[in-house]
Design an enzyme around this catalytic site. Structure first.
Site, short mmCIF file in Angstrom:
data_model
loop_
_atom_site.label_atom_id
_atom_site.label_comp_id
_atom_site.label_asym_id
_atom_site.label_seq_id
_atom_site.Cartn_x
_atom_site.Cartn_y
_atom_site.Cartn_z
N LEU A 273 29.88 -45.03 -43.13
CA LEU A 273 29.17 -46.19 -42.59
C LEU A 273 28.79 -47.20 -43.66
CD1 LEU A 273 26.91 -44.38 -39.98
CD2 LEU A 273 28.71 -46.05 -39.51
N ARG A 274 29.15 -46.92 -44.91
CA ARG A 274 28.80 -47.85 -45.98
C ARG A 274 29.38 -49.23 -45.72
NH1 ARG A 274 26.74 -47.93 -50.80
NH2 ARG A 274 28.18 -49.43 -51.65
N ALA A 275 30.61 -49.23 -45.21
CA ALA A 275 31.28 -50.50 -44.96
C ALA A 275 30.49 -51.32 -43.94
CB ALA A 275 32.69 -50.25 -44.45
N LEU A 277 27.29 -51.17 -43.28
CA LEU A 277 26.04 -51.64 -43.88
C LEU A 277 26.27 -52.84 -44.78
CD1 LEU A 277 24.39 -48.23 -44.85
CD2 LEU A 277 23.42 -49.97 -43.33
N VAL A 278 27.28 -52.72 -45.64
CA VAL A 278 27.55 -53.81 -46.58
C VAL A 278 27.99 -55.06 -45.83
CG1 VAL A 278 29.05 -54.56 -48.45
CG2 VAL A 278 28.10 -52.26 -48.49
#
Ligand SMILES: [Zn+2]
Length: 694
Positions: A273-275, A277-278
């Protein structure tokens, strides 16, 4: 005098990515990829001048904000109303060769242990607090430094621990890394941890190029005048950044906009899910930058273009970039007006359509880096690479008539013209080939080495300051003197002379020089495809082990240094894929060329130990008559005399075996493996390259 940020021409994506981070450091930094001579560094260095100035407590080495000083500040406690000063935001450059202490700061262990004083010398992380930390050639930085850097960037805190003594201080900075992909890639796990990524290239438009040159001339001729001419623009830009920062907390990310963010991330099949968030943070920053109070589809598009490309790459052979069509479709499909979501909303399967392959989302991909220490071969299974597609994008318009990725009978049944390069078979995971003995090279994952990190293997009297204490040895050294020193209480009485430094052993990267027989003797196209596939597999392995690689080939009348030693496994794979085959077998020339390459590299990079991998069936032929085999043996003897660790990969096939490769192995003092023994599954364990002994 730095070049004004406003005067940078072209580079729109780079400028925007930097500005979005300036508005919202939570976006997570920028990785800039591009060839040399594209003014990457100029642009990054110019940024600091337009960042709002910072107010710091006077005399605090950790850059505390007087309005909210760090309560645990080592230079504190700071009284309210302490003297303050305002200075420009810092731009701190981390040199690639920096030590860990230089980056995070150093604790004076000797004073801590002998005087009980916590003496800490701040490093670059402290200097970069509330400013920009810039790493040029970030791809060449040691892995563990990159890990430390990214940890600090993610937490906003630097943490130093030595022998149970720890120090912590705030380190919030905008991280910018630049790299030239031709010199080697960052590992995918590290790529993912940069917020945004930008590919830069010199502008194509001649008018734009002319403007770049014109401004550069003007800046060189009269730096002060040039800067003065742009001062108005710079002030306006700084004002816009400050205004966007003020606006940022109020920007709304509606449910509809958030759904577009997640739809786009799902469409590109990024892990975790980092993508999301960023992308969301970058979209919010872009809205603030544009003076809006709510995120629009345009913000999401811009954010996705900067946040997603590097999150899709799985290995160095994947092409970078984002497909605009897919992006547009994902945005359209998730647009609330045109296409309202079904009543059940955003369904339970938010994982998106996965390919369901056996290794899909397996526990061993994208996991945290286990670090250098204690790598005893367990890491061999850590990185599962998906089959790459070298040259799959038909790079450089090379005519390729051969069916790609196909070995087997079909390629033989319909032989392609001789000149066409044979495509390699799909790569596989290889066994670890290792240089024997203990080196002292740069951190990596191949051969044993003395290092800054790793497991403790002994104790020594320190040559300089103690950085890793060996406690038992220190106690043993101090014990006999306790009575003489008048010890009374429970504590041990230590003096500087007692302290012992721990000797650590980790792993190093090596120079893996491939010498590949590309002659006709190597057999059918299918056989050559298998050989290329094997070398490609070893190249992927070298990439994961942080090796430098080089490629010497020989066929026809001579040997060719197809690729001088480089970090770029990508370039090596491309050369290999395009390598033409056929003709006679000048084995001696290949070995002599390798000898020469290694001799030069020993001067250039003396601590990096070489590993020679000779891929051959052992045959040697030449244009005229002559003792070609004898010449090859003598060349091998020359390499053996220089004590180069070597492995021969025996490519001989067919019912009648001559065993020439094994004989060459003996001349080289090398271990010889058959092609089918290279796979990690073939036999357990590591292959320690033999080295000629006496
Ligand atoms: Zn402070």
């Amino acid at each position: 005098m730095t070049y004004p940020f406003s005067a940078v021409v072209g580079m729109d994506d780079l400028r925007l990515a930097l500005l979005l981070n300036a508005v919202s450091p939570a976006v997570g930094g920028v990785l800039v990829r591009g060839e040399k001579g594209t003014a990457k560094s100029t642009s990054v260095r110019a940024l600091a001048a337009v960042l709002p100035p910072v107010t710091v407590v006077a005399g605090c080495r950790f850059g505390c904000d007087p309005a909210s000083p760090d309560p645990g500040c080592l230079d504190g406690p700071h009284e309210p109303g302490a003297a303050a000063r305002t200075r420009p935001a810092a731009l701190v450059e981390l040199p690639v060769g920096a030590s860990e202490d230089r980056l995070v700061g150093s604790l004076d262990l000797e004073r801590a242990l002998t005087e009980g004083v916590k003496a800490f010398e701040p490093g670059l992380l402290a200097a970069a607090h509330r400013g920009v930390l810039y790493v040029d050639e970030v791809n060449l930085l040691h892995d563990h430094l990159v890990d430390l850097l990214l940890d600090a960037a993610a937490l906003g805190t630097a943490y130093v621990e030595r022998e149970g003594i720890s120090v912590r201080h705030a380190a919030r900075f905008l991280l910018v890394g630049t790299m030239n992909p031709e010199e080697g890639e960052l590992r995918p796990q590290l790529l993912d941890r940069f917020g945004l990524t930008v590919e830069v290239a010199a502008p194509r438009d001649p008018a734009v190029r002319a403007e770049v040159v014109r401004r550069r001339f003007a800046a060189d001729a009269d730096p002060a005048g040039f800067a003065a001419g742009w001062a108005g623009e710079e002030t306006a830009l700084a004002g816009r950044i400050a205004a966007a920062r003020d606006r940022l907390p109020g920007v709304v990310l509606s449910d509809a906009a958030l759904r577009q963010v997640t739809a786009v991330c799902a469409a590109f099949d990024v892990d975790g899910l980092r993508a999301d968030l960023v992308t969301a943070r970058a979209a919010i920053a872009h809205a603030a930058w544009c003076g809006r109070d709510e995120v629009t589809e345009d913000d999401v598009r811009v954010a996705a273009r900067l946040a997603l490309p590097h999150r899709r790459r799985r290995n160095p052979f994947d092409a970078p970039g984002l497909d605009d069509e897919t992006l547009d479709r994902a945005l359209e499909d998730s647009r609330p007006d045109d296409d309202p979501p079904p009543p059940d909303g955003d369904g339970p399967d938010d994982g998106g359509p996965h390919d369901g392959g056996p290794d899909d989302g397996g526990p061993d991909d994208g996991g945290p880096d286990p670090g250098m220490g204690g790598d005893t071969g367990g890491s061999d299974a850590e990185t599962q690479v998906k089959p790459p597609m070298p040259g799959g994008d038909e790079a450089a318009g090379e005519p390729t008539t051969a069916p790609r990725g196909e070995g087997g009978g079909r390629a033989e049944a319909a032989p392609a013209p001789d000149r066409a390069a044979v495509a390699p078979d799909a790569p596989f995971r290889t066994r670890r080939l290792e240089v024997p003995g203990i080196g002292a090279g740069a951190a990596g994952r191949r051969s044993r080495a003395r290092s800054e990190r790793g497991r403790v293997v002994g104790a020594t009297r320190p040559a300089g300051p103690v950085t890793r204490l060996h406690l038992p040895a220190t106690v043993l050294a101090a014990a006999p003197h306790q009575r003489a020193r008048g010890r009374t209480g429970p504590g041990l009485r230590l003096v500087r002379d007692d302290l012992r430094q721990a000797a650590l052993e980790g792993r190093e990267g090596n120079l893996v020089l491939f010498v590949v027989d590309a002659s006709g003797s190597m057999g059918s196209r299918a056989r050559m495809a298998a050989v290329k596939g094997a070398v490609l597999s070893l190249l992927l392995d070298a990439y994961q082990r942080r090796d430098k690689v080089g490629l010497v080939t020989f066929r026809g009348t001579d040997a060719d240094l197809a690729l001088p030693p480089t970090w770029s496994v990508e370039a090596a794979a491309a050369r290999l894929t395009d390598l033409p085959t056929g003709g006679r077998t000048p084995l001696a020339a290949g070995l002599l060329r390798a000898h020469e390459v290694l001799r030069i590299e020993r001067v250039r990079d003396p601590r990096r130990r070489p590993l020679l991998v000779v891929v051959t069936d052992g045959r040697a032929t030449g244009a005229r008559g002559g003792d070609h085999l004898g010449q090859a043996r003598r060349a091998a003897g020359l390499l053996a005399a220089s004590e180069v660790a070597a492995v021969v990969v025996d490519c001989e096939a067919g019912p009648v075996r001559l065993g020439l490769a094994a004989a060459l192995g003996v001349s080289l003092g090398a271990q010889t493996l058959r092609l089918d023994e290279l796979g990690a599954d073939a036999l357990a364990g590591t292959v320690r390259a033999a080295r000629s002994a006496a």
